[in-house]
Design a protein around this motif. Sequence first.
Motif, PDB file in Angstrom:
ATOM      1  N   ASP A   1     -66.538 -38.717  17.592  1.00 21.36           N
ATOM      2  CA  ASP A   1     -65.716 -39.589  18.491  1.00 21.36           C
ATOM      3  C   ASP A   1     -64.832 -38.662  19.469  1.00 21.36           C
ATOM      4  N   LEU A   2     -64.302 -37.543  18.843  1.00 17.27           N
ATOM      5  CA  LEU A   2     -63.733 -36.852  19.831  1.00 17.27           C
ATOM      6  C   LEU A   2     -64.675 -36.109  20.883  1.00 17.27           C
TER       7      LEU A   2
ATOM      8  N   ASP B   1     -64.064 -23.513  28.356  1.00 14.70           N
ATOM      9  CA  ASP B   1     -64.047 -24.557  29.142  1.00 14.70           C
ATOM     10  C   ASP B   1     -62.631 -25.474  29.293  1.00 14.70           C
ATOM     11  N   GLU B   2     -61.796 -25.295  28.010  1.00 16.09           N
ATOM     12  CA  GLU B   2     -60.558 -25.969  27.953  1.00 16.09           C
ATOM     13  C   GLU B   2     -59.802 -25.051  29.090  1.00 16.09           C
ATOM     14  N   ILE B   3     -59.622 -23.785  28.939  1.00 14.71           N
ATOM     15  CA  ILE B   3     -58.930 -22.827  29.581  1.00 14.71           C
ATOM     16  C   ILE B   3     -59.160 -22.911  31.181  1.00 14.71           C
TER      17      ILE B   3
ATOM     18  N   ALA C   1     -56.037 -19.138  15.468  1.00 13.17           N
ATOM     19  CA  ALA C   1     -56.796 -18.891  16.552  1.00 13.17           C
ATOM     20  C   ALA C   1     -56.701 -20.056  17.741  1.00 13.17           C
ATOM     21  N   VAL C   2     -56.632 -21.487  17.188  1.00 21.49           N
ATOM     22  CA  VAL C   2     -56.513 -22.282  18.058  1.00 21.49           C
ATOM     23  C   VAL C   2     -54.921 -22.476  18.754  1.00 21.49           C
ATOM     24  N   GLU C   3     -54.194 -22.028  18.038  1.00 22.37           N
ATOM     25  CA  GLU C   3     -52.659 -21.918  18.606  1.00 22.37           C
ATOM     26  C   GLU C   3     -52.707 -20.954  19.579  1.00 22.37           C
TER      27      GLU C   3
ATOM     28  N   ARG D   1     -54.323 -29.826  24.717  1.00 28.18           N
ATOM     29  CA  ARG D   1     -53.997 -28.883  23.592  1.00 28.18           C
ATOM     30  C   ARG D   1     -54.144 -29.635  22.087  1.00 28.18           C
ATOM     31  N   VAL D   2     -53.386 -30.908  22.323  1.00 29.55           N
ATOM     32  CA  VAL D   2     -53.305 -32.000  21.173  1.00 29.55           C
ATOM     33  C   VAL D   2     -54.871 -32.220  20.522  1.00 29.55           C
ATOM     34  N   ALA D   3     -55.873 -32.498  21.710  1.00 28.24           N
ATOM     35  CA  ALA D   3     -56.866 -32.793  21.065  1.00 28.24           C
ATOM     36  C   ALA D   3     -57.851 -31.626  20.611  1.00 28.24           C
ATOM     37  N   LEU D   4     -57.474 -30.507  21.178  1.00 27.75           N
ATOM     38  CA  LEU D   4     -58.316 -29.135  20.715  1.00 27.75           C
ATOM     39  C   LEU D   4     -57.722 -28.853  19.277  1.00 27.75           C
ATOM     40  N   LYS D   5     -56.687 -29.080  19.096  1.00 29.17           N
ATOM     41  CA  LYS D   5     -55.856 -28.738  17.730  1.00 29.17           C
ATOM     42  C   LYS D   5     -56.627 -29.692  16.583  1.00 29.17           C
TER      43      LYS D   5
END
Length: 422
Positions: free
Chosen positions: A396-397, A288-290, A340-342, A354-358
């Motif tokens: 919350d996120l 979804d983020e991609i 993996a998240v990087e 990107r910040v939120a995902l990390k």
Amino acid sequence: VSSSWNIGIIDGLSGWTVSVDDVPADTITRRFRYDVALVSALKDLEEDILEGLRERGLDDSTCTSGFTVVIKEACDGMGDVSEKHGGGPAVPEKAVRFSFTVMSITVQAEGEEEVVTIFQEPKPNSELSCRPLCLMFVDESDHEMLTAVLGPVVTERRAMKESRLILSIGGLLRSFRFCFRGTGYDEKMVREMEGLEASGSTYICTLCDSTRAEASQNMVLHSVTRSHEENLERYEIWRTNPFSESADELRDRVKGVSAKPFMETQPMLDALHCDIGNATEFYKIFQDEIGEMHMKSNPSREERRSWRSALDKQLRKKMKLKPVMRMNGNYARRLMTREAVEVVCELVPSEERRVALKELMELYLQMKPVWRSTCPSRDCPDQLCRYSFNSQRFADLLSTTFKYRYDGKITNYLHKTLAHVP
């Protein structure tokens, strides 16, 4: 159960067989009598028990009663067990194994207040400490067959909960009581054993009465309320409908208990499937983020497919992670890493996302050891202390940054991870 061997063989046709060696070809299950299996397990631990008594400075000749043995029970389907190529007898492709582990043995000496632990299983999650009790060629989804085969086990267990076992340990007769804790079940089996609806039900939890919508609104504050006794009471209400309610009202009253609970399980969380369930969810979030899903309303199937193939390609190239048909434990462990998240973030256009995902992954990695380790207070005390805080922040996120995915819905295991692990 045959007296000569104390092993019962149910062949489904001619009743009980006397000998173990000439198993009839149509045998579908073999089991030990539960009490005999427990005796055998305790005799295996005879040395450990005596050594434990000596280490604790207890006189082994005075300790003849007050022993308590904690037993962890487990039952799981074994998937595809059919013979791949061989000329043996035809066997069905599904099997189920019911097993137990001796977790600890304690003793309370006569006239003493203190309960002393004389044996603690050092590796309670190892297959080496797990003793099979009953093997069945049965599909775990075949409720009638499963209950028919496990019925005797349940009966024997019930009889032993109330009684004492007198057994010679170190040359003296000693009295043991057993405490059975059914914690070795995955969610599917718990639902089966406890009479709950299947995993896709709106009643998403085997530990509390929350519905999927409620759990997505309030992600962290739920207490463990379900129990075997309550499930039995609710089944009676479901069966008799004492208030003459409509089907929907009745279902809401019993919170999804619509079959008779068959075996007692302890409210717990199954760490492996928690891992797998949450990794599956992260895999979808990554897609979804991609595709910058937070800005779109309803993307076409083609678009979604292209996001997924971009993700798979990236993971394969940078992490040597081959795509899998169905998420498994190994894939989950490798996907849920900072590395993996990087790698995924290279495909995410916006810095903010990107910040939120990390951060999401970082919080998850802080939480995971707590429900993954055998003894969190010993193995990861800091993460244990911060768990409630981390799960609150994680929730919350999800409900703000990732609201597009968690509006009115949440997966069973995310709910358990956030609400019940604390």
